[in-house]
Design a protein around this motif. Structure first.
Motif, PDB file in Angstrom:
ATOM      1  N   GLU A  62       1.140  -1.044  -0.338  1.00 46.61           N
ATOM      2  CA  GLU A  62       0.109   0.478   0.357  1.00 46.61           C
ATOM      3  C   GLU A  62       0.741   1.170  -0.125  1.00 46.61           C
ATOM      4  N   LEU A  63       2.055   1.091   0.567  1.00 46.74           N
ATOM      5  CA  LEU A  63       2.875   2.687   0.628  1.00 46.74           C
ATOM      6  C   LEU A  63       3.288   2.325  -1.191  1.00 46.74           C
ATOM      7  N   ILE A  64       3.802   1.227  -1.456  1.00 45.53           N
ATOM      8  CA  ILE A  64       3.995   1.539  -3.158  1.00 45.53           C
ATOM      9  C   ILE A  64       2.881   2.058  -4.139  1.00 45.53           C
ATOM     10  N   LYS A  65       2.102   1.532  -3.351  1.00 38.21           N
ATOM     11  CA  LYS A  65       1.014   2.107  -4.658  1.00 38.21           C
ATOM     12  C   LYS A  65       0.822   3.656  -3.942  1.00 38.21           C
ATOM     13  N   ALA A  66       0.652   4.006  -3.050  1.00 42.76           N
ATOM     14  CA  ALA A  66       1.218   5.435  -2.675  1.00 42.76           C
ATOM     15  C   ALA A  66       1.926   6.338  -2.910  1.00 42.76           C
ATOM     16  N   LEU A  67       3.175   5.536  -2.645  1.00 46.08           N
ATOM     17  CA  LEU A  67       4.464   6.484  -3.113  1.00 46.08           C
ATOM     18  C   LEU A  67       3.973   7.116  -5.651  1.00 46.08           C
ATOM     19  N   SER A  68       3.646   5.117  -5.966  1.00 42.12           N
ATOM     20  CA  SER A  68       3.687   5.556  -7.436  1.00 42.12           C
ATOM     21  C   SER A  68       2.466   6.496  -7.921  1.00 42.12           C
ATOM     22  N   GLU A  69       1.094   6.726  -6.700  1.00 36.42           N
ATOM     23  CA  GLU A  69      -0.494   7.710  -7.746  1.00 36.42           C
ATOM     24  C   GLU A  69       0.115   9.101  -7.123  1.00 36.42           C
ATOM     25  N   GLN A  70       1.318   8.975  -5.562  1.00 32.27           N
ATOM     26  CA  GLN A  70       1.741  10.798  -5.371  1.00 32.27           C
ATOM     27  C   GLN A  70       2.089  11.273  -6.401  1.00 32.27           C
ATOM     28  N   LYS A  71       3.447  10.343  -6.601  1.00 31.67           N
ATOM     29  CA  LYS A  71       5.235  10.602  -7.561  1.00 31.67           C
ATOM     30  C   LYS A  71       4.519  11.102  -8.961  1.00 31.67           C
ATOM     31  N   LYS A  72       3.686   9.968  -9.268  1.00 30.92           N
ATOM     32  CA  LYS A  72       2.903   9.944 -10.902  1.00 30.92           C
ATOM     33  C   LYS A  72       3.965   9.224 -11.573  1.00 30.92           C
ATOM     34  N   MET A  73       4.453   7.654 -11.457  1.00 30.55           N
ATOM     35  CA  MET A  73       5.724   6.380 -10.905  1.00 30.55           C
ATOM     36  C   MET A  73       4.545   5.716 -11.610  1.00 30.55           C
ATOM     37  N   HIS A  74       5.570   4.539 -11.873  1.00 34.97           N
ATOM     38  CA  HIS A  74       5.391   3.722 -12.321  1.00 34.97           C
ATOM     39  C   HIS A  74       5.525   2.776 -11.086  1.00 34.97           C
ATOM     40  N   VAL A  75       4.139   1.493 -10.771  1.00 36.60           N
ATOM     41  CA  VAL A  75       4.150   0.834  -9.280  1.00 36.60           C
ATOM     42  C   VAL A  75       5.775  -0.095  -9.303  1.00 36.60           C
ATOM     43  N   ASP A  76       6.622   0.123 -10.660  1.00 37.66           N
ATOM     44  CA  ASP A  76       7.423  -1.326 -10.557  1.00 37.66           C
ATOM     45  C   ASP A  76       8.492   0.297  -9.927  1.00 37.66           C
ATOM     46  N   GLU A  77       8.742   1.347 -10.831  1.00 34.96           N
ATOM     47  CA  GLU A  77       9.753   2.254  -9.866  1.00 34.96           C
ATOM     48  C   GLU A  77       9.414   2.571  -8.699  1.00 34.96           C
ATOM     49  N   ALA A  78       8.036   2.804  -8.300  1.00 39.74           N
ATOM     50  CA  ALA A  78       8.286   3.292  -6.387  1.00 39.74           C
ATOM     51  C   ALA A  78       8.024   1.391  -5.524  1.00 39.74           C
ATOM     52  N   THR A  79       8.541   0.494  -6.028  1.00 37.20           N
ATOM     53  CA  THR A  79       8.846  -0.619  -5.439  1.00 37.20           C
ATOM     54  C   THR A  79      10.022  -1.346  -5.309  1.00 37.20           C
ATOM     55  N   LYS A  80      10.913  -0.038  -6.729  1.00 39.90           N
ATOM     56  CA  LYS A  80      12.251  -0.366  -5.950  1.00 39.90           C
ATOM     57  C   LYS A  80      12.951   1.113  -5.529  1.00 39.90           C
ATOM     58  N   VAL A  81      12.456   1.975  -5.124  1.00 35.58           N
ATOM     59  CA  VAL A  81      12.327   3.036  -4.405  1.00 35.58           C
ATOM     60  C   VAL A  81      11.780   2.809  -2.728  1.00 35.58           C
ATOM     61  N   VAL A  82      11.301   2.146  -2.511  1.00 34.38           N
ATOM     62  CA  VAL A  82      11.069   1.796  -1.138  1.00 34.38           C
ATOM     63  C   VAL A  82      11.709   0.990  -0.724  1.00 34.38           C
ATOM     64  N   GLY A  83      11.895  -0.207  -1.364  1.00 34.87           N
ATOM     65  CA  GLY A  83      13.068  -1.294  -1.509  1.00 34.87           C
ATOM     66  C   GLY A  83      14.447  -0.870  -1.191  1.00 34.87           C
TER      67      GLY A  83
END
Length: 101
Positions: free
Chosen positions: A15-36
């Protein structure tokens, strides 16, 4: 912030990845890499014995706990609890103020 979707619930990693993806308008894969990368960096720093401070948010550190003699609550048997290290989070002043607005 301002996301009332998560109010009163637990936000998990996906859910954190999804929120980051939506708020920063980035692809979920990229948000996954950032959070990881963030989580891995904090864990690696703690393993090295470093303290991780995120100004305005809080700090992470490892606390050492000494061993002690305890009792098994079911049987009453005396047991030796080994020394251990546990991660500890201390919220920053700004986070505390934000939560208490």
């Amino acid at each position: 912030m301002g996301n009332s979707f998560f109010q009163g619930e637990t936000m998990n990693k996906s859910e954190l990845i999804k929120a980051l993806s939506e708020q920063k308008k980035m692809h979920v894969d990229e948000a996954t890499k950032v959070v990881g990368a963030f989580v891995d960096s904090v864990k690696e720093a703690l393993l090295r014995g470093d303290r991780v401070e995120i100004r305005g948010f809080g700090s992470f550190k490892i606390k050492d706990y000494e061993g002690y003699t305890g009792r098994n609550p079911k049987s009453g048997t005396v047991v030796q609890v080994r020394p251990k290290k546990l991660p500890f989070f201390r919220p920053g002043k700004e986070l505390k103020e934000f939560i208490n607005q």
